[in-house]
Design a protein around this motif. Structure first.
Motif, PDB file in Angstrom:
ATOM      1  N   UNK A 134       0.804  -1.340  -0.060  1.00 19.89           N
ATOM      2  CA  UNK A 134      -0.043  -0.036   0.168  1.00 19.89           C
ATOM      3  C   UNK A 134       0.811   1.298  -0.083  1.00 19.89           C
ATOM      4  N   UNK A 135       2.103   1.286   0.093  1.00 22.58           N
ATOM      5  CA  UNK A 135       2.977   2.335  -0.029  1.00 22.58           C
ATOM      6  C   UNK A 135       3.092   3.251   0.982  1.00 22.58           C
ATOM      7  N   UNK A 136       2.569   3.122   2.503  1.00 24.01           N
ATOM      8  CA  UNK A 136       2.632   3.843   3.601  1.00 24.01           C
ATOM      9  C   UNK A 136       4.093   3.610   4.329  1.00 24.01           C
ATOM     10  N   UNK A 137       5.114   3.066   3.650  1.00 26.55           N
ATOM     11  CA  UNK A 137       5.885   2.732   4.237  1.00 26.55           C
ATOM     12  C   UNK A 137       7.538   3.179   3.469  1.00 26.55           C
ATOM     13  N   UNK A 138       8.256   4.195   3.845  1.00 30.22           N
ATOM     14  CA  UNK A 138       9.640   4.663   3.259  1.00 30.22           C
ATOM     15  C   UNK A 138      10.662   3.817   3.249  1.00 30.22           C
ATOM     16  N   UNK A 139      10.822   3.366   4.446  1.00 31.28           N
ATOM     17  CA  UNK A 139      12.361   2.774   4.778  1.00 31.28           C
ATOM     18  C   UNK A 139      11.945   1.577   5.747  1.00 31.28           C
ATOM     19  N   UNK A 140      12.777   0.715   5.704  1.00 35.67           N
ATOM     20  CA  UNK A 140      12.982  -0.509   6.675  1.00 35.67           C
ATOM     21  C   UNK A 140      14.157  -0.729   7.011  1.00 35.67           C
ATOM     22  N   UNK A 141      14.589  -0.535   8.350  1.00 33.73           N
ATOM     23  CA  UNK A 141      15.823  -0.529   9.157  1.00 33.73           C
ATOM     24  C   UNK A 141      15.858  -1.908   9.562  1.00 33.73           C
ATOM     25  N   UNK A 142      16.997  -2.802   8.999  1.00 36.26           N
ATOM     26  CA  UNK A 142      17.036  -3.939   9.470  1.00 36.26           C
ATOM     27  C   UNK A 142      18.076  -4.058  10.665  1.00 36.26           C
ATOM     28  N   UNK A 170      20.752  -1.096   6.944  1.00 33.02           N
ATOM     29  CA  UNK A 170      20.994  -2.029   7.944  1.00 33.02           C
ATOM     30  C   UNK A 170      21.823  -1.041   9.124  1.00 33.02           C
ATOM     31  N   UNK A 171      21.431  -1.293  10.275  1.00 27.75           N
ATOM     32  CA  UNK A 171      22.000  -0.470  11.028  1.00 27.75           C
ATOM     33  C   UNK A 171      23.679  -0.908  11.186  1.00 27.75           C
ATOM     34  N   UNK A 172      24.447   0.073  11.592  1.00 30.88           N
ATOM     35  CA  UNK A 172      25.937   0.090  11.575  1.00 30.88           C
ATOM     36  C   UNK A 172      26.359  -0.571  12.705  1.00 30.88           C
ATOM     37  N   UNK A 173      27.426  -1.623  12.405  1.00 33.83           N
ATOM     38  CA  UNK A 173      28.101  -2.329  13.339  1.00 33.83           C
ATOM     39  C   UNK A 173      29.570  -1.976  13.457  1.00 33.83           C
ATOM     40  N   UNK A 174      30.050  -1.633  14.585  1.00 32.07           N
ATOM     41  CA  UNK A 174      31.325  -1.248  14.850  1.00 32.07           C
ATOM     42  C   UNK A 174      31.797  -0.939  16.377  1.00 32.07           C
ATOM     43  N   UNK A 189      36.031  -5.262  15.215  1.00 34.10           N
ATOM     44  CA  UNK A 189      36.990  -4.244  14.719  1.00 34.10           C
ATOM     45  C   UNK A 189      37.317  -4.470  13.067  1.00 34.10           C
ATOM     46  N   UNK A 190      37.314  -5.833  12.639  1.00 37.76           N
ATOM     47  CA  UNK A 190      37.422  -5.967  11.231  1.00 37.76           C
ATOM     48  C   UNK A 190      36.215  -5.376  10.504  1.00 37.76           C
ATOM     49  N   UNK A 191      34.980  -5.447  11.116  1.00 40.32           N
ATOM     50  CA  UNK A 191      33.680  -4.978  10.246  1.00 40.32           C
ATOM     51  C   UNK A 191      33.818  -3.308  10.633  1.00 40.32           C
ATOM     52  N   UNK A 192      34.283  -2.740  11.424  1.00 40.40           N
ATOM     53  CA  UNK A 192      34.456  -1.328  11.899  1.00 40.40           C
ATOM     54  C   UNK A 192      35.322  -0.733  10.783  1.00 40.40           C
ATOM     55  N   UNK A 193      36.411  -1.563  10.486  1.00 40.18           N
ATOM     56  CA  UNK A 193      37.439  -0.916   9.420  1.00 40.18           C
ATOM     57  C   UNK A 193      36.987  -1.039   8.064  1.00 40.18           C
TER      58      UNK A 193
END
Lengths: 199, 199
Positions: A134-142, A170-174, A189-193
């Motif tokens: 129905x188009x009522x949603x703009x963004x989905x954050x995982x 997707x939320x940031x991981x760090x 740390x690897x992911x944050x880098x």
């Protein structure tokens, strides 16, 4: 011995079923309950049943709530066009504690795990997709956890949601804010880098 | 928010009253109970009340038990001439796990603490002294914790018991100083029991 008494065995087992409670902890908690005045044990017992009977899932976001829809879904000041997907109610709680997020939630109550027989049906993904029609949603954050199951679930959902032409993030991981590099584990740390952003 | 719901607040408070459970842990446990099937919450609630209603203090040693006298007091193979005094049922449990001790127990359900108004009457020391009358006891082992209150209680008891001409011993300080019996491993406890010294 006290531990052999059937009623005590059942109590220890009941405590052990709680998350993060091992055998020794369960025995310690059971001993406390058994040593406490009978009224305290009864009050504890009552609190469990009363809360459980009054709390159920919000019919919109599936979060736990006493009212339906929940306070977040029915709050006119929250942005209903942004939905943050979390594995468990505890995830939504954690984000609410942050106090920055103004959108709404969708609680999966689990992650995809084929080995344990948990697929899209068990997570009732159809309920989520129905919300997106129905188009009522703009963004989905995982915001599923940064585990292999959480990542798999996010990947699966991102593909399903992309069909609606909705932005998926997707939320940031760090490294945790305020925490020194030396306290972060190697994977973080690897992911944050890798996920570094240009300033 | 869910935490503001009165029934949920009461449940979190009930969990917080348990030993070693802080606010975050209490919330985590509450969320688990609320997310679980209603039958599981009911079974948990029932386990608490049933165990508490069936368990009471042994009329001889004051330990927690489903039968009266308790299995240890009524065990003909246990040496009734040796009584080990512990602060809490957990202490007797811990020593039983060691498997070396063949005597019986007496549970104080606390320690002397004048600041909190806990004196000999609150600990029902008269019950203990009554057990020692008549010459049926050869030795009393003091196994209160290695805290200042535990030491004070042991000193007080050793003076009271000396009047009966009964040998009074203190478990060896193999138990970590400042630590409760329930945190000591079995080998340490067995060693501490063997290395008890005469006071």
């Amino acid at each position: 011995m006290l531990w052999n008494a059937p009623s005590v065995e059942r109590l220890v087992e009941a405590f052990r079923r709680l998350p993060g409670i091992g055998k020794r902890s369960a025995e310690r908690l059971a001993l406390h309950v058994l040593s406490a005045p009978a009224e305290e044990a009864e009050a504890f017992s009552r609190a469990v049943v009363e809360a459980r009977s009054r709390v159920s899932q919000c019919s919109v976001c599936l979060n736990l709530t006493e009212e339906n829809p929940c306070a977040i879904c029915s709050d006119a000041r929250r942005d209903q066009r942004i939905i943050c997907i979390v594995e468990h109610p505890s995830g939504a709680m954690a984000i609410e504690r942050g106090g920055m997020y103004r959108g709404v939630y969708h609680v999966l109550h689990g992650v995809l795990n084929p080995l344990e027989g948990i697929g899209p049906e068990e997570l009732r993904i159809d309920r989520l997709l129905k919300r997106l029609e129905g188009g009522a949603v703009d963004e989905v954050i995982l915001a599923t956890n940064a585990t292999s199951e959480g990542e798999t679930t996010s990947l699966y959902l991102s593909r399903q949601i992309a069909k609606f032409g909705i932005a998926v993030t997707r939320i940031a991981h760090g490294v945790p804010m305020g925490g020194g590099l030396e306290y972060a584990d190697e994977a973080t740390l690897a992911h944050a880098m890798q996920g570094r952003t240009r300033l």
